[in-house]
Design a protein around this motif. Structure first.
Motif, mmCIF file in Angstrom:
data_model
loop_
_atom_site.group_PDB
_atom_site.id
_atom_site.type_symbol
_atom_site.label_atom_id
_atom_site.label_comp_id
_atom_site.label_asym_id
_atom_site.label_seq_id
_atom_site.Cartn_x
_atom_site.Cartn_y
_atom_site.Cartn_z
ATOM 1 N N VAL A 257 0.732 -1.166 -0.004
ATOM 2 C CA VAL A 257 0.134 -0.006 0.112
ATOM 3 C C VAL A 257 0.835 1.209 0.024
ATOM 4 N N ALA A 258 0.366 2.395 -0.576
ATOM 5 C CA ALA A 258 1.141 3.702 -0.545
ATOM 6 C C ALA A 258 0.957 4.097 0.927
ATOM 7 N N VAL A 259 1.959 4.528 1.400
ATOM 8 C CA VAL A 259 2.141 5.162 2.743
ATOM 9 C C VAL A 259 2.501 6.598 2.928
ATOM 10 N N GLY A 260 2.705 7.090 1.476
ATOM 11 C CA GLY A 260 3.121 8.821 1.542
ATOM 12 C C GLY A 260 4.769 8.830 1.713
ATOM 13 N N LYS A 261 5.388 7.907 1.386
ATOM 14 C CA LYS A 261 6.744 7.745 1.728
ATOM 15 C C LYS A 261 7.479 6.958 0.691
ATOM 16 N N GLU A 262 8.536 7.314 0.112
ATOM 17 C CA GLU A 262 9.056 6.579 -0.747
ATOM 18 C C GLU A 262 9.710 5.030 -0.302
ATOM 19 N N ARG A 263 9.602 4.009 -1.104
ATOM 20 C CA ARG A 263 10.017 2.936 -0.621
ATOM 21 C C ARG A 263 10.836 1.966 -1.285
ATOM 22 N N TYR A 264 11.915 1.421 -1.064
ATOM 23 C CA TYR A 264 12.553 0.599 -1.900
ATOM 24 C C TYR A 264 12.794 -0.869 -1.097
ATOM 25 N N SER A 265 12.616 -1.916 -2.130
ATOM 26 C CA SER A 265 12.820 -3.193 -1.834
ATOM 27 C C SER A 265 13.431 -3.915 -2.819
ATOM 28 N N VAL A 266 13.962 -4.989 -2.451
ATOM 29 C CA VAL A 266 14.703 -6.049 -3.407
ATOM 30 C C VAL A 266 14.162 -7.469 -3.340
ATOM 31 N N ALA A 267 13.427 -8.018 -4.298
ATOM 32 C CA ALA A 267 12.815 -9.233 -4.235
ATOM 33 C C ALA A 267 13.817 -10.150 -5.221
ATOM 34 N N PHE A 268 14.147 -11.370 -4.391
ATOM 35 C CA PHE A 268 14.747 -12.653 -5.173
ATOM 36 C C PHE A 268 13.959 -13.784 -5.618
ATOM 37 N N PHE A 269 13.424 -13.802 -6.519
ATOM 38 C CA PHE A 269 12.560 -15.161 -6.861
ATOM 39 C C PHE A 269 13.430 -16.302 -7.214
ATOM 40 N N PHE A 270 13.128 -17.348 -6.379
ATOM 41 C CA PHE A 270 13.992 -18.575 -6.682
ATOM 42 C C PHE A 270 13.011 -19.811 -7.380
ATOM 43 N N ASP A 271 13.193 -19.763 -8.224
ATOM 44 C CA ASP A 271 12.036 -20.825 -8.906
ATOM 45 C C ASP A 271 12.937 -22.037 -9.482
ATOM 46 N N PRO A 272 12.360 -23.237 -9.713
ATOM 47 C CA PRO A 272 12.788 -24.339 -10.404
ATOM 48 C C PRO A 272 13.157 -24.155 -11.747
ATOM 49 N N ASN A 273 14.287 -24.947 -12.040
ATOM 50 C CA ASN A 273 14.449 -25.258 -13.457
ATOM 51 C C ASN A 273 13.197 -25.174 -14.144
ATOM 52 N N SER A 274 13.132 -24.672 -15.244
ATOM 53 C CA SER A 274 11.819 -24.472 -16.228
ATOM 54 C C SER A 274 11.168 -25.867 -16.482
ATOM 55 N N ASP A 275 12.169 -26.763 -16.775
ATOM 56 C CA ASP A 275 11.643 -28.233 -17.202
ATOM 57 C C ASP A 275 11.344 -29.159 -16.060
ATOM 58 N N THR A 276 11.382 -28.411 -14.883
ATOM 59 C CA THR A 276 10.839 -29.364 -13.750
ATOM 60 C C THR A 276 9.238 -29.533 -13.772
ATOM 61 N N VAL A 277 9.102 -30.861 -13.565
ATOM 62 C CA VAL A 277 7.718 -31.234 -13.672
ATOM 63 C C VAL A 277 7.080 -30.898 -12.120
ATOM 64 N N VAL A 278 6.192 -30.159 -12.006
ATOM 65 C CA VAL A 278 5.858 -29.940 -10.548
ATOM 66 C C VAL A 278 4.575 -30.790 -10.276
ATOM 67 N N ARG A 279 4.512 -31.849 -9.702
ATOM 68 C CA ARG A 279 3.323 -32.781 -9.216
ATOM 69 C C ARG A 279 3.469 -32.995 -7.951
ATOM 70 N N CYS A 280 2.265 -33.368 -7.308
ATOM 71 C CA CYS A 280 1.855 -33.456 -6.035
ATOM 72 C C CYS A 280 2.743 -34.447 -5.206
ATOM 73 N N ILE A 281 3.553 -34.088 -4.144
ATOM 74 C CA ILE A 281 4.547 -34.704 -3.365
ATOM 75 C C ILE A 281 3.490 -35.901 -2.698
#
Length: 311
Positions: A257-281
């Motif tokens: 949400v906007a809080v009336g003050k500048e905000r900086y953040s850094v997000a690192f998205f750690f996702d599997p190899n794109s060929d990984t088949v995600v199936r229920c464990i």
């Protein structure tokens, strides 16, 4: 829509001498919140400060300079309003601006698809980002090991199924404006969304604004503030881990949400190899609770979500 006070998220010490206890804490956090803090994570505070300094330097540039690195191949600069995370939002797009850095290829082989600011203006930019990515990637792998243990799997489960062979990693530098035009009253820095992949590791400058909604189907939705803890990273799980665990773990809605003050953040998205088949464990489903999602390749799912975000 209601806003409660702050939420007390679990704090997991990655230097704990008892990995089983840490894994149990991570599991509980993923079941109940989908968000938690990690301390003793191995990312040096001076490195985090350097990343923020380089990020601010770039976002302070005139728009015409930033647009020279406009996003392509999902890498580079994204201006305000270019992204709409909540498709139901009445606004054209979210208030934030951002810069994406994807998996870093070998510059000698000319297979690095990333766009980089000029070394003349930002001599330390590329090396600072590369060091941060390598460091936080190691942290992410440690967290995934704890997640595997918490699911009664081998600690190396995600490595053994190939998910960590050339994982899909994206670093996203984010800047949220302080002053908002009257026409943007009610708009969000980042509108409500869940993350697409496996894990997100977030560091902020301490400015508030991040909120989570633990019950996405509740009406009205209840939003809770996520407080800043000095020295801690904020971790949340994404849709692919929710699918892997058959919704045992939750991919939680969140927004800024906007809080009336500048905000900086850094997000690192750690996702599997794109060929990984995600199936229920197997440990997450049974005859009474069969898999809720069909198997899907990680890259196919994430690409579909990204394409729906940019219009």
């Amino acid at each position: 829509m209601a806003v409660a006070g702050g939420v007390d998220l679990p704090v997991v010490d990655l230097a704990s001498p008892d990995p089983r206890a840490a894994a149990a804490s991570v599991r509980q956090a993923c079941v109940e919140h989908g968000f938690f803090y990690v301390t003793n994570h191995g990312v040096d505070g001076a490195l985090i400060e350097a990343v923020f300094a380089e990020s601010k330097g770039f976002f302070d540039l005139p728009m015409e300079e930033k647009m020279k690195l406009q996003r392509r191949n999902h890498r580079g600069y994204t201006p305000p309003y270019a992204e709409k995370l909540d498709a139901s939002s009445e606004f054209v797009g979210d208030l934030k601006e951002s810069f994406y850095i994807g998996p870093i290829g070998d510059s000698d082989l000319q297979n690095d698809l990333n766009q980089w600011p000029s070394e003349e203006c930002f001599p330390s930019w590329k090396e600072t980002m590369k060091l941060y990515i390598a460091t936080v990637l190691d942290t992410g792998k440690r967290i995934l090991s704890l997640i595997a243990l918490g699911l009664d799997l081998d600690a190396e489960f995600f490595h053994k199924i190939g998910a960590l062979d050339c994982p899909s990693t994206f670093l996203r530098l984010l800047h949220y404006p302080g002053e908002v035009n009257e026409s943007d009253s009610g708009n969000y820095g980042a509108s409500a969304h869940s993350d697409y992949g496996a894990l997100t590791l977030l560091v902020t400058d301490g400015t508030p604004g991040l909120q989570i909604c633990r019950e996405k189907d509740r009406d009205p939705q209840l939003w809770e503030d996520v407080h800043h803890i000095d020295g801690a990273l904020i971790v949340n799980i994404g849709d692919l881990l929710e699918r892997w665990t058959n919704c045992v773990f939750r991919s939680t809605l969140h927004r800024v949400v906007a809080v009336g003050k500048e905000r900086y953040s850094v997000a690192f998205f750690f996702d599997p190899n794109s060929d990984t088949v995600v199936r229920c464990i197997e440990s997450c489903c049974s005859e009474a609770d069969p898999p809720r999602f069909p198997p899907i390749r990680a890259g196919e799912y994430i690409t579909g979500r990204i394409n729906s975000t940019y219009k």
